[in-house]
Design an enzyme around this catalytic site. Structure first.
Site, PDB file in Angstrom:
ATOM      1  N   ASP A  13     -21.739  -3.244 -24.934  1.00  0.00           N
ATOM      2  CA  ASP A  13     -21.559  -2.250 -23.891  1.00  0.00           C
ATOM      3  C   ASP A  13     -22.425  -1.060 -24.309  1.00  0.00           C
ATOM      4  OD1 ASP A  13     -20.373  -0.807 -21.689  1.00  0.00           O
ATOM      5  OD2 ASP A  13     -19.076   0.184 -23.141  1.00  0.00           O
ATOM      6  N   ASP A  15     -22.253   2.822 -23.075  1.00  0.00           N
ATOM      7  CA  ASP A  15     -21.559   4.092 -23.287  1.00  0.00           C
ATOM      8  C   ASP A  15     -20.302   3.886 -24.129  1.00  0.00           C
ATOM      9  OD1 ASP A  15     -23.468   5.342 -21.645  1.00  0.00           O
ATOM     10  OD2 ASP A  15     -22.316   4.859 -19.852  1.00  0.00           O
ATOM     11  N   THR A  55     -23.838  -3.127 -19.016  1.00  0.00           N
ATOM     12  CA  THR A  55     -23.258  -1.801 -18.793  1.00  0.00           C
ATOM     13  C   THR A  55     -22.963  -1.529 -17.318  1.00  0.00           C
ATOM     14  OG1 THR A  55     -23.670   0.566 -19.126  1.00  0.00           O
ATOM     15  CG2 THR A  55     -25.610  -0.815 -18.808  1.00  0.00           C
ATOM     16  N   GLN A  57     -22.715   1.104 -14.484  1.00  0.00           N
ATOM     17  CA  GLN A  57     -23.382   2.394 -14.288  1.00  0.00           C
ATOM     18  C   GLN A  57     -22.983   2.999 -12.946  1.00  0.00           C
ATOM     19  OE1 GLN A  57     -25.363   4.253 -16.437  1.00  0.00           O
ATOM     20  NE2 GLN A  57     -24.533   2.784 -17.911  1.00  0.00           N
ATOM     21  N   SER A  58     -21.714   3.395 -12.854  1.00  0.00           N
ATOM     22  CA  SER A  58     -21.222   3.974 -11.601  1.00  0.00           C
ATOM     23  C   SER A  58     -21.781   5.367 -11.343  1.00  0.00           C
ATOM     24  CB  SER A  58     -19.691   4.001 -11.585  1.00  0.00           C
ATOM     25  OG  SER A  58     -19.200   4.963 -12.500  1.00  0.00           O
ATOM     26  N   LYS A 113     -17.897  -5.000 -14.697  1.00  0.00           N
ATOM     27  CA  LYS A 113     -16.812  -5.318 -15.610  1.00  0.00           C
ATOM     28  C   LYS A 113     -15.533  -4.664 -15.092  1.00  0.00           C
ATOM     29  CE  LYS A 113     -19.385  -3.706 -18.965  1.00  0.00           C
ATOM     30  NZ  LYS A 113     -19.731  -3.111 -20.241  1.00  0.00           N
TER      31      LYS A 113
END
Length: 186
Positions: A13, A15, A55, A57-58, A113
């Site tokens: 992952d 962040d 990852t 990435q919202s 995820k």
């Protein structure tokens, strides 16, 4: 390809594992490396593992940064990892979020995820054996995605990735990675 010839792989992952999670990190100005992470990735590379990043990435969906911003950041991240002797073989991101501000990114995705879509895509693309793979993540959703894809999941935090990855020369295959009930999920 014979399963015996397939290299083991590490999924990371981003962040909270590679960089400090300040929330929606999409530019170099907000990116701060976790201590020792580039050296840990170099050890992964030196020990023969593929290394992948998966990852959510919202921040893209929320309008905090663009896909182009993320691409530029990840080019820099991967270049910096290479400068420290590591390799990132491939990476995937999911910009989707069910409550996105940006309409085109609003919705559900098999890639976000805890769904395993990004992992499954890389497993297929690189012809990987899930039993020879491990995912390091800092959120329950990371562990859920790993489990759904048939990978072993290892929680990062409070231990750093650099503390969790074994010394160079050891494999992360299931039977060779030290068990820790607090950290390992399958």
């Amino acid at each position: 390809m014979s399963l015996n010839l397939r290299r083991p792989a590490v999924f990371l992952d981003r962040d909270g594992v590679i960089n400090r999670d300040f929330g929606w990190v999409g530019t170099r100005e907000r990116f701060e490396w976790e201590p020792g992470v580039r050296e840990a990735i170099a050890r992964m590379t030196e020990s023969g593992h593929h290394v992948f990043i998966v990852t959510n990435q919202s921040g893209i969906a929320r309008g905090f940064y663009s896909e182009a911003d993320l691409m530029a950041l990840m080019d820099w991240v991967i270049d910096s990892i290479r400068e420290h002797g590591g390799t990132v073989d491939d990476w995937r991101y999911c910009p989707m979020h069910p409550e996105a501000e940006v309409e085109r990114y609003r919705g559900h995705s098999v890639d976000r995820k805890p769904a395993p879509g990004m992992i499954l895509d890389l497993l297929q693309r690189w012809e990987l054996d899930p039993a020879r793979c491990v995912l390091f993540g800092d959120q329950p959703t990371d562990m859920q995605a790993a489990c759904a894809a048939g990978l072993r999941g290892v929680m990062v935090g409070p231990d750093k990735l650099s503390d969790l990855f074994p010394e160079m020369g050891l494999s992360l295959c299931e039977n060779e990675f030290p068990e820790s009930p607090r950290q390992s999920v399958r």
